[in-house]
Scaffold this motif. Structure first.
Motif, short mmCIF file in Angstrom:
data_model
loop_
_atom_site.label_atom_id
_atom_site.label_comp_id
_atom_site.label_asym_id
_atom_site.label_seq_id
_atom_site.Cartn_x
_atom_site.Cartn_y
_atom_site.Cartn_z
N ALA A 71 39.12 44.83 -5.19
CA ALA A 71 39.48 45.95 -6.05
C ALA A 71 40.94 46.35 -5.87
O ALA A 71 41.32 47.48 -6.19
CB ALA A 71 38.58 47.15 -5.77
N THR A 72 41.76 45.45 -5.36
CA THR A 72 43.18 45.74 -5.11
C THR A 72 43.85 46.25 -6.39
O THR A 72 43.71 45.64 -7.45
CB THR A 72 43.91 44.47 -4.65
N PRO A 73 44.60 47.37 -6.32
CA PRO A 73 45.31 47.85 -7.50
C PRO A 73 46.29 46.80 -8.03
O PRO A 73 47.05 46.21 -7.25
CB PRO A 73 46.05 49.08 -6.99
N VAL A 74 46.28 46.56 -9.34
CA VAL A 74 47.12 45.54 -9.96
C VAL A 74 47.96 46.15 -11.07
O VAL A 74 47.43 46.80 -11.98
CB VAL A 74 46.26 44.38 -10.53
N LEU A 75 49.26 45.92 -10.98
CA LEU A 75 50.21 46.30 -12.03
C LEU A 75 50.65 45.03 -12.75
O LEU A 75 51.28 44.17 -12.15
CB LEU A 75 51.41 47.02 -11.43
N ARG A 88 43.75 43.90 -23.43
CA ARG A 88 43.13 42.77 -22.73
C ARG A 88 43.36 42.86 -21.23
O ARG A 88 42.45 42.66 -20.43
CB ARG A 88 43.69 41.46 -23.27
N GLY A 89 44.60 43.19 -20.84
CA GLY A 89 44.91 43.30 -19.42
C GLY A 89 44.13 44.40 -18.74
O GLY A 89 43.57 44.21 -17.65
N LEU A 90 44.07 45.56 -19.37
CA LEU A 90 43.34 46.68 -18.78
C LEU A 90 41.84 46.39 -18.73
O LEU A 90 41.17 46.72 -17.75
CB LEU A 90 43.63 47.96 -19.56
N ASP A 91 41.31 45.76 -19.78
CA ASP A 91 39.89 45.43 -19.80
C ASP A 91 39.54 44.36 -18.77
O ASP A 91 38.40 44.31 -18.29
CB ASP A 91 39.46 44.96 -21.19
N ARG A 92 40.50 43.51 -18.42
CA ARG A 92 40.27 42.48 -17.41
C ARG A 92 40.29 43.05 -15.98
O ARG A 92 39.97 42.36 -15.04
CB ARG A 92 41.33 41.38 -17.52
N GLY A 93 40.71 44.31 -15.84
CA GLY A 93 40.69 44.92 -14.51
C GLY A 93 42.04 45.37 -13.99
O GLY A 93 42.14 45.83 -12.84
N ALA A 94 43.09 45.26 -14.80
CA ALA A 94 44.40 45.76 -14.37
C ALA A 94 44.38 47.29 -14.31
O ALA A 94 43.63 47.94 -15.03
CB ALA A 94 45.50 45.30 -15.33
N ASP A 95 45.19 47.84 -13.43
CA ASP A 95 45.25 49.30 -13.26
C ASP A 95 46.43 49.92 -13.99
O ASP A 95 46.42 51.12 -14.27
CB ASP A 95 45.33 49.64 -11.77
N ASP A 96 47.44 49.12 -14.29
CA ASP A 96 48.61 49.62 -15.01
C ASP A 96 49.30 48.44 -15.67
O ASP A 96 49.04 47.28 -15.33
CB ASP A 96 49.55 50.36 -14.06
N ALA A 113 52.23 55.39 -7.40
CA ALA A 113 51.10 56.10 -8.02
C ALA A 113 49.81 55.30 -7.89
O ALA A 113 48.74 55.87 -7.63
CB ALA A 113 51.40 56.37 -9.50
N LEU A 114 49.89 53.97 -8.05
CA LEU A 114 48.71 53.13 -7.89
C LEU A 114 48.12 53.26 -6.49
O LEU A 114 46.90 53.37 -6.32
CB LEU A 114 49.07 51.66 -8.15
N ILE A 115 48.99 53.22 -5.50
CA ILE A 115 48.53 53.29 -4.11
C ILE A 115 47.91 54.66 -3.83
O ILE A 115 46.85 54.76 -3.19
CB ILE A 115 49.68 52.98 -3.13
N ARG A 116 48.55 55.73 -4.31
CA ARG A 116 47.98 57.07 -4.11
C ARG A 116 46.59 57.17 -4.73
O ARG A 116 45.65 57.65 -4.11
CB ARG A 116 48.89 58.14 -4.73
N ARG A 117 46.47 56.72 -5.98
CA ARG A 117 45.19 56.84 -6.68
C ARG A 117 44.10 56.01 -6.01
O ARG A 117 42.93 56.42 -5.97
CB ARG A 117 45.33 56.43 -8.14
N SER A 118 44.48 54.86 -5.47
CA SER A 118 43.48 54.02 -4.81
C SER A 118 42.91 54.67 -3.56
O SER A 118 41.83 54.31 -3.10
CB SER A 118 44.09 52.65 -4.46
N HIS A 119 43.64 55.64 -3.01
CA HIS A 119 43.17 56.39 -1.84
C HIS A 119 42.66 57.78 -2.22
O HIS A 119 42.43 58.62 -1.35
CB HIS A 119 44.30 56.52 -0.81
#
Length: 217
Positions: A71-75, A88-96, A113-119
């Motif tokens: 579930a690693t955050p992906v930009l 397509r990118g967001l539906d495939r599991g991208a976070d941003d 922001a990705l790292i903060r939200r993941s925690h």
């Protein structure tokens, strides 16, 4: 924190990696999708910056394979800027999603922001007793006064603060604070913890012998 940059264009990959290192991230790099997927599975990254148009396997496939286990955050970082591609990118599991050309400062802000939200941390400031950690400008204050931490000390404080109340093992610290090119990890963590206690108070971090470290507040 540790970030993986998967980008096949050398100049852009170097620029992104250098910018993130200047923000005190530990950064690993991959020039193709297959290597990127291997590293993403091998290490516990705090975020991944992923190009879509990659050799070996493309970013779409890398993301699809990664999401089966991680579930690693992906930009996503790409020149493909149509609405369909973003969906397509967001539906495939991208976070941003960030389109080229882009600002390196915006990229850094999005990674933070990705790292903060993941925690589960919505705000940039983390308050622990009299200590205030600002993850946006990467500063620490105690009792209203700025505390001078080295880049590595700050990264370790941020890691422990984002996981406050939870035991962080030594292996987790190694995985998130040091990159793959670090030569020796023997006693570096203990040295950094010692210095952090001198600057923020001896009770700021608790060592659980043989297990790891915890901020208990």
């Amino acid at each position: 924190m540790r970030v993986l940059v998967v980008e096949d264009e050398p100049g852009l990959r170097d620029a992104v990696a250098m910018s993130l290192r200047e923000e005190h991230y530990a950064v690993d790099e991959a020039a193709d999708g297959r290597t990127g997927l291997q590293k993403a599975r091998q290490w516990s990254y705090d975020a991944i910056v992923l190009d879509l148009m990659l050799p070996e396997i493309d970013g779409w496939e890398l993301l699809a394979q990664l999401r089966k286990t991680h579930a690693t955050p992906v930009l996503i970082l790409t020149a493909r800027d149509t609405v369909e591609d973003r969906v397509r990118g967001l539906d495939r599991g991208a976070d941003d999603y960030l389109c080229k050309p882009f600002s390196l400062s915006e990229l850094s802000a999005r990674v933070r922001a990705l790292i903060r939200r993941s925690h589960g941390q919505a705000k940039a400031e983390i308050v622990i007793g009299s200590v205030v950690i600002n993850t946006a400008n990467r500063t620490v204050e105690k009792e209203g006064r700025s505390v001078d931490l080295t880049a590595r000390e700050y990264t370790l404080v941020e890691l422990l603060a984002l996981n406050r109340g939870e035991l962080v093992s030594r292996s987790t610290v190694y995985d998130h604070v040091f990159d793959e090119n670090e030569d020796s990890l023997s006693n570096l963590v203990d040295v950094h913890i010692y210095n952090i206690r001198k600057k923020l108070g001896k009770n700021f971090v608790t060592t659980r012998r043989g297990h790891g470290y915890i901020i208990e507040t």
